[in-house]
Design a protein around this motif. Sequence first.
Motif, short mmCIF file in Angstrom:
data_model
loop_
_atom_site.label_atom_id
_atom_site.label_comp_id
_atom_site.label_asym_id
_atom_site.label_seq_id
_atom_site.Cartn_x
_atom_site.Cartn_y
_atom_site.Cartn_z
N ASP A 6 -1.19 -2.71 2.12
CA ASP A 6 -1.17 -1.36 2.69
C ASP A 6 0.20 -1.06 3.30
O ASP A 6 0.70 0.06 3.19
N ARG A 9 2.62 -0.16 0.58
CA ARG A 9 2.36 1.17 0.01
C ARG A 9 2.83 2.28 0.94
O ARG A 9 3.47 3.24 0.48
N TYR A 10 2.54 2.17 2.24
CA TYR A 10 2.79 3.28 3.16
C TYR A 10 3.98 3.07 4.10
O TYR A 10 4.47 4.02 4.69
N PRO A 12 7.12 1.05 3.32
CA PRO A 12 8.00 0.16 2.55
C PRO A 12 9.28 -0.21 3.27
O PRO A 12 9.76 -1.34 3.15
N LEU A 57 2.55 0.33 -6.23
CA LEU A 57 2.16 -0.13 -4.90
C LEU A 57 3.31 0.01 -3.91
O LEU A 57 3.15 0.60 -2.84
N GLY A 60 4.41 3.58 -2.96
CA GLY A 60 3.64 4.57 -3.72
C GLY A 60 2.95 5.60 -2.88
O GLY A 60 2.67 6.71 -3.34
N GLU A 61 2.65 5.25 -1.61
CA GLU A 61 1.91 6.12 -0.71
C GLU A 61 0.69 6.69 -1.43
O GLU A 61 -0.02 5.96 -2.11
N ASP A 62 0.46 8.01 -1.30
CA ASP A 62 -0.69 8.62 -1.97
C ASP A 62 -0.29 9.29 -3.29
O ASP A 62 -1.10 9.96 -3.93
N THR A 64 0.63 7.67 -5.98
CA THR A 64 0.17 6.85 -7.10
C THR A 64 -1.26 6.39 -6.83
O THR A 64 -1.63 6.15 -5.67
N LYS A 66 -4.60 4.11 -6.43
CA LYS A 66 -4.82 2.76 -5.93
C LYS A 66 -5.07 1.83 -7.12
O LYS A 66 -5.62 2.23 -8.14
N ASP A 70 -4.71 -3.14 -4.10
CA ASP A 70 -5.04 -2.51 -2.82
C ASP A 70 -6.38 -3.00 -2.28
O ASP A 70 -6.63 -2.93 -1.08
#
Length: 303
Positions: A6, A9-10, A12, A57, A60-62, A64, A66, A70
């Motif tokens: 996580d 992803r959010y 980086p 990932l 990618g946040e939202d 891309t 999941k 994830d």
Amino acid sequence: MPFTADDLRYRPEQSYPLLYAYLHRNAQRFLGSLKYDAFEVDTVVGHVVEQLVRLGLLGGEDRTPKTALDGLTDAQFYTFLSRSVRNKAIDRLRKRRLQVNTAAELEQFEREESDEDPLEDAVVTAWGTTPFATPEDLALHLASQAQLRNLLKHCIFVLSAAPNQLQAVMQELHEMGADDLLQVVVKELHIDTSTPVETNPHMSQHKDHAHRKLRHCLQQQSTNLTVRVALRLIEYKASAPGKQDSILAIHTLVHDDLTAEQIHTALRQLVTEGLLEWDGTDVIHVTAAQLKRLARFYREEEE
């Protein structure tokens, strides 16, 4: 844990230093006698980072969808990272043809992993020179990936005139885990996926043809000076078939919006890349083998 899937992803920019340190440490462990070879270590680390970017990932946040990563527990995610590093390290060892007892080494590594905190050394920022020197470089790379993705999507659509080649690329996208791009292709080309596709015995051949078309399309769409000159060398040969090797006059490459100075700059870069041999004269000798390598050459847009 210092970082999670996580976080990658959010967050980086904050988690990338820890990811890099973890991958670097494990790359050195799995590379055995190559652990002090900076090129080999960076190759292994870069491979895993590129894999995470490609899967959407890392950063990618939202934007891309999941993936299975994830949904992994922290322990499972670190196992995935460790195995990815290990597999690439083995690949590098095999390519260097080192005489190592891989099975014995891996067994020892696995025993060590079970007794140690996998991130005990990843507690300080450890920026390396590759694949990203700073968080800003990572952010720029992720932005450029979106542009490259759009170019790739355009070039895949070009394959719609060759169904077998398109099918080969779609199969490859599925195998790579690029499901989001695959869904875009299916939707925009109105492809019916409800009916099972029969296995084509010549799929590998179709894939090779598709790859050549994709590479050529990407080169045509590129604004990178060196890529444009590489493409010009290829097209010059295509327009003058005959002998496998070619002798090209520099002035024949100077037209449209490329000056002689730009041509010289790009040729020097191609020499640096090991794709050409050129001594700065007014002619270039290009072999058939060099043309094949030029056809595979691609760099992202100019900075």
